[in-house]
Design a protein around this motif. Structure first.
Motif, PDB file in Angstrom:
ATOM      1  N   SER A  38      60.027   8.693  -8.445  1.00 24.18           N
ATOM      2  CA  SER A  38      61.389   8.341  -7.753  1.00 24.18           C
ATOM      3  C   SER A  38      61.610   6.864  -8.059  1.00 24.18           C
ATOM      4  O   SER A  38      60.792   5.978  -8.652  1.00 24.18           O
ATOM      5  N   VAL A 158      60.048  12.151  -5.493  1.00 25.32           N
ATOM      6  CA  VAL A 158      61.324  12.456  -5.028  1.00 25.32           C
ATOM      7  C   VAL A 158      62.256  11.317  -4.506  1.00 25.32           C
ATOM      8  O   VAL A 158      61.808  10.622  -3.647  1.00 25.32           O
ATOM      9  N   ASN A 159      63.706  11.543  -4.921  1.00 25.60           N
ATOM     10  CA  ASN A 159      64.664  10.663  -4.709  1.00 25.60           C
ATOM     11  C   ASN A 159      65.281  11.391  -3.479  1.00 25.60           C
ATOM     12  O   ASN A 159      65.578  12.523  -3.397  1.00 25.60           O
ATOM     13  N   ASP A 162      67.266  15.068  -3.689  1.00 26.93           N
ATOM     14  CA  ASP A 162      66.554  15.648  -4.829  1.00 26.93           C
ATOM     15  C   ASP A 162      66.649  17.221  -4.457  1.00 26.93           C
ATOM     16  O   ASP A 162      66.232  17.527  -3.138  1.00 26.93           O
ATOM     17  N   CYS A 183      66.380  16.407   1.145  1.00 24.00           N
ATOM     18  CA  CYS A 183      66.271  17.101  -0.131  1.00 24.00           C
ATOM     19  C   CYS A 183      66.992  18.436  -0.067  1.00 24.00           C
ATOM     20  O   CYS A 183      67.013  19.023   1.159  1.00 24.00           O
ATOM     21  N   LYS A 211      73.730  20.732 -12.276  1.00 17.65           N
ATOM     22  CA  LYS A 211      72.805  19.997 -11.218  1.00 17.65           C
ATOM     23  C   LYS A 211      71.394  19.730 -12.082  1.00 17.65           C
ATOM     24  O   LYS A 211      71.032  20.444 -12.657  1.00 17.65           O
ATOM     25  N   PRO A 212      70.886  18.704 -11.546  1.00 16.23           N
ATOM     26  CA  PRO A 212      69.617  18.297 -11.980  1.00 16.23           C
ATOM     27  C   PRO A 212      68.576  19.408 -11.547  1.00 16.23           C
ATOM     28  O   PRO A 212      68.657  19.740 -10.375  1.00 16.23           O
ATOM     29  N   PRO A 214      64.829  20.767 -10.163  1.00 16.22           N
ATOM     30  CA  PRO A 214      63.901  20.276  -9.423  1.00 16.22           C
ATOM     31  C   PRO A 214      62.896  19.660 -10.174  1.00 16.22           C
ATOM     32  O   PRO A 214      62.533  20.203 -11.397  1.00 16.22           O
ATOM     33  N   LYS A 215      61.916  18.504  -9.685  1.00 17.14           N
ATOM     34  CA  LYS A 215      60.883  18.283 -10.503  1.00 17.14           C
ATOM     35  C   LYS A 215      59.534  18.636  -9.968  1.00 17.14           C
ATOM     36  O   LYS A 215      58.770  18.521 -10.656  1.00 17.14           O
TER      37      LYS A 215
END
Length: 463
Positions: A38, A158-159, A162, A183, A211-212, A214-215
């Protein structure tokens, strides 16, 4: 050096360069984790003081570094305690004394990742228990319970805003972590066999390209709280495959790992499997363990195991938040672990699991007696919870019935909605069976039965 690369929205996350060690395991390079961290984690810097603690042990160096209190003024001169044997057949208790040098370490400020002998014991334990080598790019940090580690891991990865992948239902204690970061909580379905890898696959393979992705994926693979379910080996293999393909860090929250009491051998952890399956590339599992369920909840000692760059990010958070887990608590627990040894600890954990198996059997027998025809459930093989569905009709919602009517009739449980990331209505209920005696279990479920029968307009004695 081998390379494998998947670029997701311009950021290389699953791919990255890897290096192969002598055991044939491919380890992600430290630079691979930059895109996972993050912005808050990237902004943190090592403590200018705690980062230099190791240098105090340099021969010949006189340290003017840290503002440590003078230990000569600490009033504690010795600590001893009695402990049960790891053998349940042995009735006698053992008097244990915390070693003087260890007590001195425990009374003073300590390294952020834990006092050195505790870190060493846990690292050796993870090597044996999960079949991992120290050369595979991982280490451990001792934390103030596993909840502390999970919170800091979320903050490190996590930002705000996110998307995150989480089981449905999910441990209620993590929902606020993601809510406060606003989130997008993406629910992955579960059933009696744990997380549905099919649901995870469909989610990832139909993810909008705009869309980005998930990490992280948060999962409780053993005795999941609240469902009590354990993820099968086949599904664990599929989840690992998807984590590699789509560049995802698995947050393996496993406080009930040692509370497995099924008939079959314990299924290997994700931390174990990533070094044994697929391309044997490792570094995508962040594992959380806890002593709370097997030694004491009040000590607040847990530990996190995973890739060194992610542990570094967690430690930098600790260094500015609470400095360290209690070094005194670590010293006491380590004294017990040294007395028992690894095999003794495992024997104790087995005894604990069998205790909870007996508790489960008592609770399920009472459920059959009082809730047959009024609820349905699957039998848990780990943990301390039953997750059951009240048969209330298509639009049934357990919240009002459990929170109000059941409580008014003298029984307290949790409505399933508190475990649903997006707070949907549900007919499910979570009940803990860990502390009640058989008479209390029977009375609690008799009271719940009375409430359910009244809800149906039937007398309490109805069959």
């Amino acid at each position: 050096m081998a390379t494998s690369q998947v670029v997701i929205n311009g950021a290389d996350r699953s791919g990255s360069s890897v290096k192969e060690n002598s055991a044939g395991v491919s380890v992600l390079l430290a630079s691979s984790y930059t895109s996972f961290l993050s912005e808050a984690a990237k902004a943190r810097k090592p403590s200018p003081i705690r980062g230099l603690f190791p240098l105090e042990k340099t021969p010949g160096v006189i340290s003017l570094l840290a503002g440590k209190p003078n230990a000569a003024l600490f009033p504690f001169t010795g600590v001893q305690f009695t402990a049960r044997s790891a053998d349940p057949a042995a009735e006698e208790e053992t008097l244990l004394r915390v070693d003087a040098d260890l007590l001195g370490t425990g009374l003073q400020y300590a390294p952020t990742d834990g006092i050195a002998p505790m870190v060493e014991w846990l690292t050796s334990f993870q090597e044996h228990e999960h079949g991992r080598r120290r050369s595979e790019g991982w280490r451990i940090s001792v934390t103030a319970g596993s909840q502390d580690a999970i919170y800091k891991a979320v903050q490190a990865l996590v930002n705000p805003g996110d998307p995150v992948l989480i089981e449905k239902p999910v441990y209620a204690g993590v929902i606020p972590m993601f809510e406060t970061l606003h989130c997008d909580m993406i629910e992955i379905e579960t059933d009696a066999n744990g997380i549905q890898s099919r649901s995870l696959r469909e989610t990832l393979e139909t993810w909008p390209s705009s869309k980005p992705k998930p990490k992280i994926l948060y999962t409780v693979p053993y005795g999941c709280n609240p469902t009590g379910m354990t993820t099968t080996l086949a599904r664990r293999h599929e989840v690992l495959e998807l984590s590699r393909k789509h560049g995802i860090i698995i947050l393996e929250d496993d406080p009930y790992y040692f509370l497995y009491f099924g008939n079959e051998p314990r299924i290997p952890s994700y931390f174990t499997l990533e070094a044994q399956t697929g391309d044997r590339s490792v570094g995508r599992v962040l594992r959380f363990d806890s002593f709370s369920k097997i030694l004491s909840a009040g000590f607040r000692i847990g530990f996190v195991t995973g890739p060194t760059p992610l542990l570094n990010a967690i430690d930098m958070h600790t260094a500015t938040a609470n400095l360290q887990a209690s070094s005194f608590g670590q010293a006491v627990v380590l004294t017990l672990l040294h007395a028992w040894g690894r095999e003794g600890f495992l024997a104790h954990a087995h005894n604990v699991a069998q205790f909870y198996r007996a508790k489960r059997d008592i609770f399920e027998a009472a459920m059959r007696r009082y809730l047959d025809g009024l609820a349905e459930w699957s039998t848990p093989e780990a943990g301390m919870f039953f997750w059951f569905k009240l048969l209330l009709g298509e639009d049934g919602d357990s919240a009002s019935l459990i929170q109000t009517k059941a409580f008014e009739n003298g029984v307290l449980a949790l409505p399933g909605t508190v475990f649903l990331p997006n707070g949907a209505r549900t007919a499910y209920v979570r009940a803990a069976f860990s502390t009640l005696e058989e008479g209390e279990v029977n009375e609690a479920l008799r009271r719940l039965r009375a409430v359910l029968l009244k809800e149906r307009g039937l007398p309490e004695g109805a069959a």
